[in-house]
Every structure is written in C-alpha cells, then in structure tokens.
Scaffold this motif. Sequence first.
Motif, short mmCIF file in Angstrom:
data_model
loop_
_atom_site.label_atom_id
_atom_site.label_comp_id
_atom_site.label_asym_id
_atom_site.label_seq_id
_atom_site.Cartn_x
_atom_site.Cartn_y
_atom_site.Cartn_z
N GLY A 84 0.71 -1.14 0.03
CA GLY A 84 -0.05 0.00 -0.02
C GLY A 84 0.86 1.32 0.11
O GLY A 84 0.55 2.32 -0.64
N ARG A 85 1.82 1.24 0.71
CA ARG A 85 2.84 2.45 0.75
C ARG A 85 3.56 2.60 -0.46
O ARG A 85 3.60 3.72 -1.20
N SER A 86 3.94 1.54 -0.94
CA SER A 86 4.57 1.55 -2.49
C SER A 86 3.65 2.21 -3.50
O SER A 86 4.05 2.95 -4.27
N ASP A 87 2.38 1.74 -3.34
CA ASP A 87 1.32 2.37 -4.42
C ASP A 87 1.30 3.85 -4.29
O ASP A 87 1.18 4.39 -5.13
N TYR A 88 1.43 4.35 -2.72
CA TYR A 88 1.14 5.71 -2.85
C TYR A 88 2.44 6.51 -3.30
O TYR A 88 2.30 7.41 -4.12
N TYR A 89 3.67 5.90 -3.15
CA TYR A 89 4.62 6.54 -4.00
C TYR A 89 4.61 6.44 -5.50
O TYR A 89 5.11 7.23 -6.25
N LEU A 90 4.09 5.13 -6.14
CA LEU A 90 4.11 5.23 -7.34
C LEU A 90 3.11 6.13 -7.96
O LEU A 90 3.24 6.72 -9.04
N ARG A 91 1.92 6.21 -7.24
CA ARG A 91 1.01 7.19 -7.78
C ARG A 91 1.57 8.67 -7.79
O ARG A 91 1.08 9.37 -8.64
N ARG A 92 2.26 8.95 -6.73
CA ARG A 92 2.95 10.38 -6.81
C ARG A 92 3.98 10.38 -8.00
O ARG A 92 3.88 11.18 -8.65
N ALA A 93 4.66 9.07 -8.23
CA ALA A 93 5.58 9.42 -9.38
C ALA A 93 4.85 9.57 -10.64
O ALA A 93 5.39 10.07 -11.74
N GLY A 94 3.66 8.70 -11.10
CA GLY A 94 3.01 8.99 -12.10
C GLY A 94 2.43 10.49 -12.18
O GLY A 94 2.25 10.86 -13.51
N ALA A 95 2.19 11.05 -11.26
CA ALA A 95 1.77 12.51 -11.37
C ALA A 95 3.01 13.38 -11.38
O ALA A 95 3.03 14.60 -11.90
N ALA A 96 4.14 13.05 -11.28
CA ALA A 96 5.38 14.24 -11.15
C ALA A 96 5.83 14.42 -12.76
O ALA A 96 5.56 13.47 -13.92
N VAL A 97 6.64 15.25 -13.00
CA VAL A 97 7.27 15.72 -14.34
C VAL A 97 7.91 14.31 -14.74
O VAL A 97 8.82 13.86 -14.21
#
Length: 746
Positions: free
Chosen positions: A54-67
């Motif tokens: 679940g925590r990894s998903d949080y970081y991947l969601r943020r990565a997907g929204a990053a530049v």
Amino acid sequence: RSRACVYRWVSRPAQPGAHVSTGPSAALMSKLLLVLVAAVRATDFSYTEKYAAGRSDYYLRRAGAAVAGSEHQKSLAAAAVDISPDNATVAARAKSVGLPEAALKRVGQASLQVCPVSEWPEGGPGEDCPSPAGIASTELFPTPIGFAHVSQLGLKDWRQTLRHLRTSSISRFKKAYKSGQESPEDKLFTHTNNRFFKMQVTNPEEAMKNPRFWKEMYASPEYKEWAGAARQICSSYIRRMGIPLSAEEEKDMESVLWAAVYPNVKNDVVTHLYHAHQESIVSFVLFVSMPAPATPMTIADPRGTPPIEDYEWFQDLGDLGVDAEPPFHRTLEFFPGDGGHHRVPIIRDPQGPASHWKGHSSGLVAAENPLDGWERIARWQSGFGARPQAVPAYLAAAQAALERAHKVGDPYMKLWEAQNQVVAVLQFGLHDAQAWLAAGNVSANIAVLLAAQDEGDYFADAATFWSQALKLDPSAKGALEGILQDLSPKKVPKRLAQGYRAAKPWLKWVRSWIQSPPAESEFIQFLHEDLNGAGKCSRMCPDGSQPKVQDLVIQPMFSTRVFTVPVPDADTQEEKLLQASQQILELGTQDLEFSFEPATARCWRRREAASLSGFICSTETEILFADPRGAWPERWAGSIIESSPQYATSCRSGDGDLLASEPKAPFHWHRSVSCGPGKALVFPAWLAHQVSPGGEGSARAFSITTTWERGVAGWRIPPQRPLCKPSQFDSAASYTSAGTEAALRA
C-alpha cells in the motif's frame, strides 16, 4: 497554555488470529521520533508485506503525477521499490515511469522494525553502523525516543493496573460504538474512535474531581495512581536528557490523558492517521494489552515528514494519504508488548513552561504562553548556533503562516507554525528592537484570530514583546503606535469581529504605558541566558532534580552522520576521499565521480544529483549544517507554499526569496563541525550546509556522484539508518541507565 504532557493508553480486545488494522497508528515526531531495528520472529510481522504494498502504491501514484523523466519522479519510484523489493507489480510500475533496470533493486532495509522492549537483543536494538577505519564521525540532530516498561514505575500492582485500564476502556468503547447507529458511516472505526475520545475527560485532575462522566475509571485507585505515574514519566524523560526544567514548570505541567481501543473488525480501516501533538512538550503511549498478532505503531522519519506541517490536512485522503519524502521513506514499526511505554519528544509536541500567569497591573488576566516546548527538545544537545541575519526570513515565514491560517478551515496548525517562527525571530534577533516589534505584531494578529474562534486569550505575549522593544529602543514608540492603529480597524470581517473586540482592552492598556513601559517581570516564552538565564531567573531556573523514573532508555534516532577524513597529503586528497566514499557508500571507486564546486557562506546549499558532499580545509574553519527536520516540503498541500522547492536548493537573494530560504522553526538552530588543515568533512548530499562567514577562502567544496545508476542513486545512497547501536552513538551511552537492559529482559 501550560506545558503539556500528552499521553494515552492503548487496549486491544484479545482476538487471536486476526490483525488489528490494515494500517498503522502513527505519530509524527519530529523531534520528532523514530525507529528501533531488531531481529525478531518473522511471523510477528506478517502484516508488513500487505501494508508495504500500500505504501509503495502511494509513491508510485505520486511518481505517475510527477514531471516525466525528472529526478524527483525517479526518487519516488525508487522509494516504492525499497519498501516492497520483492513485489513484481511494484517493479513493473516503477519501470513504467522511467526507473532504469539497474535501479529495480532494493537499497538498504525494506522496513525498520522493533520488537517489544522485553525481547530486545543483548546491546539493545539498532544496526551496527561502524565508521570506516581511521575515520571519525559526528551524529547531528537526533530525535530522542524513550522506552520503558510499566513495571519500572513503582506502581503498587502494575498487572492489576493494566487489567483495570484494559477492561474499563473496552467496556466504555463498546458504549461509544452502540451510541452511533444513525447511519452505516457512524459505525466506522474512525467515527467510533472520535466519539470515544469526546466521551472522556482528558485532564486527570478534573476527571478525578468530577468522575461522574466515567466513574468506573476516574473514581478508581488504579487511575489515580496511573495519572501520577504518567506525570513522572514526562518529567523524567525531560530530566534524563538534561533539558532545562524548573521546579515550577514541573509542578504546573498540564497533563492530557485518554484511552484508545483498536478492535479487530473486518472491512474497515482501524487506525489513527498520521498526526502530531501541537503545544505539547512530550507525548507517550502506554500499551496496556497487545494480544498477538499485533500490528505496530508506525512513526515517520521527521526528516521526510517535517513535524511542523499540518497532517490533519491529509486525513480525508485515508490511511495512505501522505508519506515521507525520499530518501526518508523508511518508517519505524514498533511492535509493543503489554505494559510497554513509547515516548517521543515530539517534536511534535510542544509548548512551554509553567501555567498561566497573572498580568501586569492592568487588571487584565494575562495568560502568557510558553512557546518553546518543541524548540527546547529540538535543541536537547549542546553546540547549536544562531544566525541573526536569518531574522527577516523567519519573520516572513511567520507572516506567511498567519496569512495561510486565515484561508484554511481550521487555523490551529498554521497558527502553531507561526508561533514557532516568532520564537526564531526573537531568539536570533534578541537585541533588535524591530524584531520584537514585528514579533509582537504577528503575535497580536494570531491572538485576534484565536479569540475570534474562542480559542483563548493570547494578547499578553504581544504586550510582553512590545514592552521589550521599547526597553531596547525608546524611539520605537512611533512604530508601535502605528501597529496599534492597524490593530484597531473601523471595519472588520464578521468572522473576526469577536477577536477584535477582545483586543480592545489590551490595546488600550498598551497605549496607557507606551511612554513608560511597565517594570520587567520574568520572561517565560522561551529560555535564553540573556533574558532568564543564571542570575536573571527565579521561576525559570532549572532546579537540577533527578528523574523519578531512573530505568528509562532513551534512544537518539534519525540522526545524520558527518565524517571527518584525514587527507594530509595534498597530492592524494582526491584519491583518499574516493576511497573513504567507497567505504561509506559500499561501492567501488570505479562507480564514483569526484568534482569540486564553489564554497558558499550565508546561504544553504545541497547537491541534488550527488550522493555525498564535503569540504577540504586549508585552515581552521567551521562548516554549518541546517537541521533537516525543518525542511520545507516539496509540493505539499496545506503548506505555506504548496509548490515550492525544498529550502536550500540554491543560494538566492532578494526579499521575494525569503520564504524557504531557512529551515522552519522550531528546527532553526544550526550545528557546526570543525574542519582544519589536513582534514576533510564528508556528509550526505541532501544535508544543507554552508561555510561560516569569512571561511569561504579556506574551504574547497566537492561532491561525490555515483555512476552505477547515473543520477538515480543520488540521495538514495547511502540508505538512511534511523538507529545505530549505542556503542557507536556518542550521545546514547550517557542517556541509557545502567542495568536497564537486564531489567527489561527480567
């Protein structure tokens, strides 16, 4: 606004075979809090893989929204891999956002887990973190976390106390659950938990004086004894570390005490989302009943989750609505046993000394407020330095936080942030009348907003600051009259009308003595040797009492290590530094690149693409380091600047650049490390630094970049180790009682 000691006890119904929750009960701490690493039975941590995913998903969601293609995007994806190294789905998603194949491997520990104190291995928890041979190291900015067992508190029958707290709390919690039956949503744990909290009287003295709200608990001898022991835990934690505390402060310390129950329920998230305790100096939890299998209390690294930020902002996003900025993505997972205590200085919990004081001769009741609760613990070690030139930056931050407070639904968190910046303004500008005038202006406007919301009377602090300004510079009367005029507008917004009405008698009183400020009374808002130090204090003088709880283990967590490397031969300096960096990073020298850079003073620098930074010194020079717990978060909703870069990314100039140019208070003090001839300092490239003024010509700055993942490794290595074994920690040995380990095992 007396110094507060915040604590709760936690009970779980015994329901073997089920997890308590799908997420952590979390407390951010700053100064704030963190992590013990211990080898324990793997079965104790069966919850970890699911929660890690679940925590990894949080970081991947943020990565997907990053530049796309940015280093920030790659660092977020790399954090997801570090947390769930064996999860194929995580690896595939990380690769899809541009993380190179070489980076799809774990760096460092996947999680940082600590077992009950009674099961700690010989030598205590933590990792072995030896310095390379011949290289000295200094640990900076640790967050002190305390541990104890209830059997060490001198209770008459500690087992009976635990049984009583557990039984009464669970019974009361069931009533809270049954009282919320109007809609399916009322039955959710988060709403039941809130109702349960509101059913309690959190001031122990008031609860025992009028126990009818929960007679089974508040009229019991067990509660009375426990409430007294709880106060001793808080004061002992402070005194154990040598933090100044006067007899009057300890006597008037306010207690906040409540129960929490985390039941086993299906199809619900049983957790308490990330949060901190503003206006407190110490927080702790007593774990009353922890039947196996239990899930942990999760505490975030304060270097990646700055405690001063508003974590309530993210609670609508659910259990995984916010997490730490890389490379500080590894949390403490503390798996407690029955009767264990976990104490955080919290730097996330602050507030000052002594309780409310009577005002001057005005007839008004002046509740002067200690403002240094977090700051006093943030500065618990010696050797911190001030930067008078930073006063404008902290004033700008205070004003920005106040402005932000007017725009959010609940201004409480932002006002606490503003008050901490005011403390920095005054501690760094102690002899500057203009600083005191400005601090009083911000404080008065804070008081207006708080009074408008029935949050108390805070005007006395502003009056105290203005009085001090006039004593430093009598010619400041004109400026003060202008400030008072601005605080008396003819038309005010309806939402602030009550606040401005409350301000009128105070402003009238200040005008009455503006030509002749009242006689000095002892300053209580914060400690400073020039204000209330030796020979200038009575109520605020530390009394040197010994801690009442002697067997108290305090672990300095989340510190940052600076290495001192001998480089006596100028012809081989680069070679020696590459060899030292190889050992620090555990890489081959063929994987490293060395480059020199200009040294700077009077502004903070970090090297965002490098893994290590450093200085080679030709003469004795001081290198200054900023406290990483005061970082300005990047793209952080609810912050003063929601889309600003983190502070110290570059040296800038101009009034428009004041925000984010200094670490946020209460982490405003810097540490300095000496660098001399034949020596070099080496430290993580994310640690903000500058040369002391005048030393630019004596220090050559350099950086070490890794080539094995070209630009991706960066701050990811060396991986952060929140706790090293006490034998490797200068500060740990002196804060650990002799015989404590044996007592805990017994």
